[in-house]
Design a protein around this motif. Structure first.
Motif, PDB file in Angstrom:
ATOM      1  N   LEU A  20       0.837  -1.204   0.000  1.00  0.00           N
ATOM      2  CA  LEU A  20       0.000   0.000   0.000  1.00  0.00           C
ATOM      3  C   LEU A  20       0.873   1.255   0.000  1.00  0.00           C
ATOM      4  CD1 LEU A  20      -2.770   1.424   0.180  1.00  0.00           C
ATOM      5  CD2 LEU A  20      -2.645   1.152   2.660  1.00  0.00           C
ATOM      6  N   LEU A  21       1.916   1.233   0.811  1.00  0.00           N
ATOM      7  CA  LEU A  21       2.831   2.370   0.905  1.00  0.00           C
ATOM      8  C   LEU A  21       3.492   2.632  -0.449  1.00  0.00           C
ATOM      9  CD1 LEU A  21       3.817   4.275   3.148  1.00  0.00           C
ATOM     10  CD2 LEU A  21       5.630   2.657   3.643  1.00  0.00           C
ATOM     11  N   THR A  22       3.990   1.575  -1.075  1.00  0.00           N
ATOM     12  CA  THR A  22       4.679   1.698  -2.362  1.00  0.00           C
ATOM     13  C   THR A  22       3.748   2.165  -3.464  1.00  0.00           C
ATOM     14  OG1 THR A  22       6.140  -0.101  -1.693  1.00  0.00           O
ATOM     15  CG2 THR A  22       6.173   0.480  -4.004  1.00  0.00           C
ATOM     16  N   SER A  23       2.585   1.536  -3.578  1.00  0.00           N
ATOM     17  CA  SER A  23       1.653   1.910  -4.649  1.00  0.00           C
ATOM     18  C   SER A  23       1.131   3.331  -4.453  1.00  0.00           C
ATOM     19  CB  SER A  23       0.497   0.910  -4.747  1.00  0.00           C
ATOM     20  OG  SER A  23      -0.280   0.929  -3.572  1.00  0.00           O
ATOM     21  N   SER A  24       0.884   3.712  -3.211  1.00  0.00           N
ATOM     22  CA  SER A  24       0.401   5.066  -2.928  1.00  0.00           C
ATOM     23  C   SER A  24       1.469   6.103  -3.253  1.00  0.00           C
ATOM     24  CB  SER A  24      -0.007   5.195  -1.459  1.00  0.00           C
ATOM     25  OG  SER A  24      -1.059   4.299  -1.170  1.00  0.00           O
ATOM     26  N   ALA A  25       2.718   5.776  -2.972  1.00  0.00           N
ATOM     27  CA  ALA A  25       3.818   6.702  -3.268  1.00  0.00           C
ATOM     28  C   ALA A  25       3.956   6.908  -4.778  1.00  0.00           C
ATOM     29  CB  ALA A  25       5.123   6.183  -2.673  1.00  0.00           C
ATOM     30  N   TYR A  26       3.843   5.821  -5.554  1.00  0.00           N
ATOM     31  CA  TYR A  26       3.898   5.943  -7.011  1.00  0.00           C
ATOM     32  C   TYR A  26       2.731   6.777  -7.535  1.00  0.00           C
ATOM     33  CZ  TYR A  26       7.729   2.645  -7.737  1.00  0.00           C
ATOM     34  OH  TYR A  26       8.959   2.041  -7.749  1.00  0.00           O
ATOM     35  N   ARG A  27       1.534   6.517  -6.977  1.00  0.00           N
ATOM     36  CA  ARG A  27       0.353   7.283  -7.398  1.00  0.00           C
ATOM     37  C   ARG A  27       0.513   8.756  -7.062  1.00  0.00           C
ATOM     38  NH1 ARG A  27      -4.833   5.835  -4.829  1.00  0.00           N
ATOM     39  NH2 ARG A  27      -5.511   7.723  -5.853  1.00  0.00           N
ATOM     40  N   LEU A  28       1.029   9.026  -5.868  1.00  0.00           N
ATOM     41  CA  LEU A  28       1.235  10.410  -5.443  1.00  0.00           C
ATOM     42  C   LEU A  28       2.187  11.122  -6.407  1.00  0.00           C
ATOM     43  CD1 LEU A  28       0.739  12.605  -3.293  1.00  0.00           C
ATOM     44  CD2 LEU A  28       2.683  11.691  -2.040  1.00  0.00           C
ATOM     45  N   GLN A  29       3.249  10.435  -6.768  1.00  0.00           N
ATOM     46  CA  GLN A  29       4.226  11.005  -7.692  1.00  0.00           C
ATOM     47  C   GLN A  29       3.577  11.327  -9.041  1.00  0.00           C
ATOM     48  OE1 GLN A  29       7.443   8.375  -8.852  1.00  0.00           O
ATOM     49  NE2 GLN A  29       8.852  10.085  -9.015  1.00  0.00           N
ATOM     50  N   SER A  30       2.783  10.395  -9.571  1.00  0.00           N
ATOM     51  CA  SER A  30       2.180  10.626 -10.887  1.00  0.00           C
ATOM     52  C   SER A  30       1.116  11.723 -10.838  1.00  0.00           C
ATOM     53  CB  SER A  30       1.615   9.331 -11.465  1.00  0.00           C
ATOM     54  OG  SER A  30       0.431   8.962 -10.811  1.00  0.00           O
ATOM     55  N   GLU A  31       0.362  11.788  -9.733  1.00  0.00           N
ATOM     56  CA  GLU A  31      -0.647  12.846  -9.599  1.00  0.00           C
ATOM     57  C   GLU A  31       0.020  14.219  -9.491  1.00  0.00           C
ATOM     58  OE1 GLU A  31      -3.863  12.605  -9.987  1.00  0.00           O
ATOM     59  OE2 GLU A  31      -3.918  10.418 -10.062  1.00  0.00           O
ATOM     60  N   CYS A  32       1.107  14.298  -8.737  1.00  0.00           N
ATOM     61  CA  CYS A  32       1.819  15.570  -8.580  1.00  0.00           C
ATOM     62  C   CYS A  32       2.417  16.041  -9.903  1.00  0.00           C
ATOM     63  CB  CYS A  32       2.915  15.448  -7.516  1.00  0.00           C
ATOM     64  SG  CYS A  32       2.259  15.376  -5.839  1.00  0.00           S
ATOM     65  N   LYS A  33       2.875  15.089 -10.714  1.00  0.00           N
ATOM     66  CA  LYS A  33       3.450  15.435 -12.019  1.00  0.00           C
ATOM     67  C   LYS A  33       2.421  16.131 -12.902  1.00  0.00           C
ATOM     68  CE  LYS A  33       7.250  12.214 -12.796  1.00  0.00           C
ATOM     69  NZ  LYS A  33       7.654  10.980 -13.484  1.00  0.00           N
ATOM     70  N   LYS A  34       1.157  15.773 -12.745  1.00  0.00           N
ATOM     71  CA  LYS A  34       0.087  16.368 -13.560  1.00  0.00           C
ATOM     72  C   LYS A  34      -0.060  17.869 -13.321  1.00  0.00           C
ATOM     73  CE  LYS A  34      -2.740  12.187 -13.634  1.00  0.00           C
ATOM     74  NZ  LYS A  34      -3.994  11.594 -13.137  1.00  0.00           N
ATOM     75  N   THR A  35       0.449  18.351 -12.197  1.00  0.00           N
ATOM     76  CA  THR A  35       0.319  19.777 -11.878  1.00  0.00           C
ATOM     77  C   THR A  35       1.487  20.597 -12.420  1.00  0.00           C
ATOM     78  OG1 THR A  35       1.460  19.609  -9.746  1.00  0.00           O
ATOM     79  CG2 THR A  35      -0.920  19.218  -9.745  1.00  0.00           C
ATOM     80  N   LEU A  36       2.520  19.909 -12.920  1.00  0.00           N
ATOM     81  CA  LEU A  36       3.676  20.624 -13.463  1.00  0.00           C
ATOM     82  C   LEU A  36       3.319  21.226 -14.825  1.00  0.00           C
ATOM     83  CD1 LEU A  36       6.477  18.018 -12.643  1.00  0.00           C
ATOM     84  CD2 LEU A  36       5.929  20.094 -11.381  1.00  0.00           C
ATOM     85  N   PRO A  37       3.836  22.423 -15.110  1.00  0.00           N
ATOM     86  CA  PRO A  37       3.523  23.106 -16.378  1.00  0.00           C
ATOM     87  C   PRO A  37       3.764  22.240 -17.614  1.00  0.00           C
ATOM     88  CG  PRO A  37       4.757  24.554 -14.931  1.00  0.00           C
ATOM     89  CD  PRO A  37       4.716  23.218 -14.263  1.00  0.00           C
ATOM     90  N   VAL A  38       4.841  21.444 -17.602  1.00  0.00           N
ATOM     91  CA  VAL A  38       5.183  20.602 -18.752  1.00  0.00           C
ATOM     92  C   VAL A  38       4.100  19.541 -19.003  1.00  0.00           C
ATOM     93  CG1 VAL A  38       6.942  19.042 -19.713  1.00  0.00           C
ATOM     94  CG2 VAL A  38       7.623  20.923 -18.218  1.00  0.00           C
ATOM     95  N   GLU A  39       3.570  18.970 -17.922  1.00  0.00           N
ATOM     96  CA  GLU A  39       2.614  17.867 -18.033  1.00  0.00           C
ATOM     97  C   GLU A  39       1.164  18.346 -18.136  1.00  0.00           C
ATOM     98  OE1 GLU A  39       3.239  14.294 -17.203  1.00  0.00           O
ATOM     99  OE2 GLU A  39       5.404  14.548 -17.242  1.00  0.00           O
ATOM    100  N   THR A  40       0.907  19.569 -17.696  1.00  0.00           N
ATOM    101  CA  THR A  40      -0.461  20.057 -17.616  1.00  0.00           C
ATOM    102  C   THR A  40      -1.022  20.327 -19.005  1.00  0.00           C
ATOM    103  OG1 THR A  40       0.042  21.083 -15.505  1.00  0.00           O
ATOM    104  CG2 THR A  40      -1.967  21.795 -16.564  1.00  0.00           C
ATOM    105  N   CYS A  41      -2.187  19.751 -19.269  1.00  0.00           N
ATOM    106  CA  CYS A  41      -2.881  20.060 -20.511  1.00  0.00           C
ATOM    107  C   CYS A  41      -4.110  20.899 -20.147  1.00  0.00           C
ATOM    108  CB  CYS A  41      -3.262  18.787 -21.258  1.00  0.00           C
ATOM    109  SG  CYS A  41      -4.405  17.736 -20.374  1.00  0.00           S
ATOM    110  N   PRO A  42      -4.695  21.585 -21.109  1.00  0.00           N
ATOM    111  CA  PRO A  42      -5.816  22.488 -20.810  1.00  0.00           C
ATOM    112  C   PRO A  42      -6.988  21.798 -20.100  1.00  0.00           C
ATOM    113  CG  PRO A  42      -5.068  22.780 -23.056  1.00  0.00           C
ATOM    114  CD  PRO A  42      -4.331  21.591 -22.505  1.00  0.00           C
ATOM    115  N   THR A  43      -7.114  20.479 -20.297  1.00  0.00           N
ATOM    116  CA  THR A  43      -8.253  19.768 -19.708  1.00  0.00           C
ATOM    117  C   THR A  43      -7.960  19.237 -18.300  1.00  0.00           C
ATOM    118  OG1 THR A  43      -7.548  17.722 -20.794  1.00  0.00           O
ATOM    119  CG2 THR A  43      -9.167  19.083 -21.965  1.00  0.00           C
TER     120      THR A  43
END
Length: 77
Positions: A20-43
């Motif tokens: 749970l710790l490992t999978s949650s950490a990976y998910r957290l990382q991928s969700e946070c990446k979505k907020t970066l200007p490079v990854e963010t799309c208009p939608t």
């Protein structure tokens, strides 16, 4: 101390918590990446991403608490 991580987990409960710790950490990382200007799309729904980040952080805290509880019990036996 992280010494118990180098040993084979004694119980299925420890393995479950670590998963749970490992999978949650990976998910957290991928969700946070979505907020970066490079990854963010208009939608990108920042509110939804924020909720996902909060959920991931909660899952990490929950798994960490389980590990502390389990290892404390195992060390006291």
């Amino acid at each position: 101390s992280t010494s118990f991580l180098s040993q084979k987990p004694k119980s299925e409960l420890v393995r479950t918590s670590l998963r749970l710790l490992t999978s949650s950490a990976y998910r957290l990382q991928s969700e946070c990446k979505k907020t970066l200007p490079v990854e963010t799309c208009p939608t990108t729904d920042i509110q939804l991403v924020t909720q996902q980040v909060i959920q991931c952080a909660y899952d990490i805290a929950k798994a960490a608490k389980q590990l502390v509880t389990i290892t404390t019990k195992e060390n006291n036996n």
